[in-house]
Write an enzyme that holds these catalytic residues in place. Sequence first.
Site, PDB file in Angstrom:
ATOM      1  N   GLY A 126       0.633  -1.054   0.087  1.00 51.33           N
ATOM      2  CA  GLY A 126       0.148  -0.078  -0.037  1.00 51.33           C
ATOM      3  C   GLY A 126       0.764   1.292  -0.081  1.00 51.33           C
ATOM      4  O   GLY A 126       0.226   2.185  -0.644  1.00 51.33           O
ATOM      5  N   ASN A 173      -7.540   3.878   9.112  1.00 51.97           N
ATOM      6  CA  ASN A 173      -6.859   2.832   9.591  1.00 51.97           C
ATOM      7  C   ASN A 173      -6.857   2.756  11.061  1.00 51.97           C
ATOM      8  O   ASN A 173      -6.848   1.737  11.731  1.00 51.97           O
ATOM      9  CB  ASN A 173      -5.650   2.730   9.095  1.00 51.97           C
ATOM     10  CG  ASN A 173      -4.669   3.965   9.182  1.00 51.97           C
ATOM     11  OD1 ASN A 173      -4.936   4.933   8.391  1.00 51.97           O
ATOM     12  ND2 ASN A 173      -3.456   3.902   9.859  1.00 51.97           N
ATOM     13  N   GLN A 186      -7.792  -0.735   4.067  1.00 50.41           N
ATOM     14  CA  GLN A 186      -8.433  -1.242   5.337  1.00 50.41           C
ATOM     15  C   GLN A 186     -10.068  -1.746   4.833  1.00 50.41           C
ATOM     16  O   GLN A 186     -10.468  -2.575   5.482  1.00 50.41           O
ATOM     17  CB  GLN A 186      -8.740  -0.214   6.380  1.00 50.41           C
ATOM     18  CG  GLN A 186      -7.476   0.135   7.173  1.00 50.41           C
ATOM     19  CD  GLN A 186      -6.717  -1.175   7.933  1.00 50.41           C
ATOM     20  OE1 GLN A 186      -7.534  -1.955   8.030  1.00 50.41           O
ATOM     21  NE2 GLN A 186      -5.446  -0.723   8.283  1.00 50.41           N
ATOM     22  N   GLY A 234      -1.843  -6.722   0.441  1.00 45.37           N
ATOM     23  CA  GLY A 234      -2.271  -8.040   0.851  1.00 45.37           C
ATOM     24  C   GLY A 234      -2.242  -8.426   2.340  1.00 45.37           C
ATOM     25  O   GLY A 234      -2.973  -9.178   2.829  1.00 45.37           O
ATOM     26  N   CYS A 286       4.693   6.675  18.556  1.00 45.83           N
ATOM     27  CA  CYS A 286       5.962   7.102  19.389  1.00 45.83           C
ATOM     28  C   CYS A 286       7.181   7.194  18.470  1.00 45.83           C
ATOM     29  O   CYS A 286       7.481   6.309  17.654  1.00 45.83           O
ATOM     30  CB  CYS A 286       6.248   5.869  20.356  1.00 45.83           C
ATOM     31  SG  CYS A 286       5.853   5.960  22.014  1.00 45.83           S
TER      32      CYS A 286
END
Length: 382
Positions: free
Chosen positions: A68, A151, A177, A198, A323
């Site tokens: 993606g 997402n 998604q 995938g 993070c």
Amino acid sequence: MAYLDHAATTPVRPEVAARYAEELTRGGNPSSLHTVGRDARRRLEEAREELAAALGAEPAEVVLTSGGTEADNLAVKGAVYAHPSPRPRLLVSAVEHHAVLDAAGWLGERGLADVAVLPVTGDGALDLGAARAALDDGEPPALVSAMWANNETGVVQPVAELVALAGDVPVHSDAVQAVAHLPVDFAASGLAAMSVTGHKLGGPVGTGALVARRELALAPVHHGGGQERGVRSGTLDVAGARALALAVRLAVADREAESARLAALRDRLVAGALAAVEGLRLTGAGAPRLPHVAHLTVEGADADSLLFGLDMAGVNASAGSACSAGVQEASFVLTAMGYPPELARSALRFSLGRTTTEDDVDAVLAALPDVVARSRAANAAR
């Protein structure tokens, strides 16, 4: 362990793994003209046809990629590079995946595009009024990019309405998604381009595609042998293409029943969590949401300690924050939705998948009250 991070990566389906492994034992470069090469090309093109049929596209519209991220970059950068203007306009929603937002930002920083970031509502859906105003503000953009479903929050975006507003302006959507959980038909969508991968639906990591209409002008992001319509060079991955095609076909075939099953589990998880713990808030409650994602903010807690506590209790989940170099940052998605920084640092995303069971939901509900209490206590002591 109760694995509830399927939106990050879901396990490869056994039948997909078998096809992948079988193809890895075969030789042949599909660009070679000899017998073995031609046979590899045949298998690759059959996979392309299989993938296109599952997505409502024509085989010639399928550009195979490594996933993606590459597909998003090819759509965003490729459309800008191919545009006749030296600095075309580019519109992207504020809650896009970093593969879109960072690609757009990179173009803007170098003076290659005039980038406008489209705001979202408090529920996390694209603000169509703002999109309409941006579309009318100057020359037609080279591209508009809005993901099919977020997402992080699971909020489904008004892609059809955006396509109608855009008219002749090409619209790209990251459907990574969405494919396994929502009806996705490229031909019916009116989109100019759509990204898929995938590893979100039972295929291997490193497989994906950009589905792009032939009339969409795209320039290559990297150069080489001119494979894939001349816009995505590189030796074609026959094993990856075959595995991706089967994974998508199976996910689409199972979608209706599996989405209903996952939505029931998700709703039970959300209802149980809200009843058991005060100060929890369901993200995007007023908007359509993916059936497999439950995104919650936890007042008075922080994502790091929540995730650590859940992990110690045998539950794998993810945070709504990122993070970087050990410094927790507020989720840019929640910030774009108007959440205050302390709440944007307190999110939990539970994402369900094919292997999720009632026992997994039980494990979350059993662990969550104590995990939240400990996180709040530690947060208050700082």
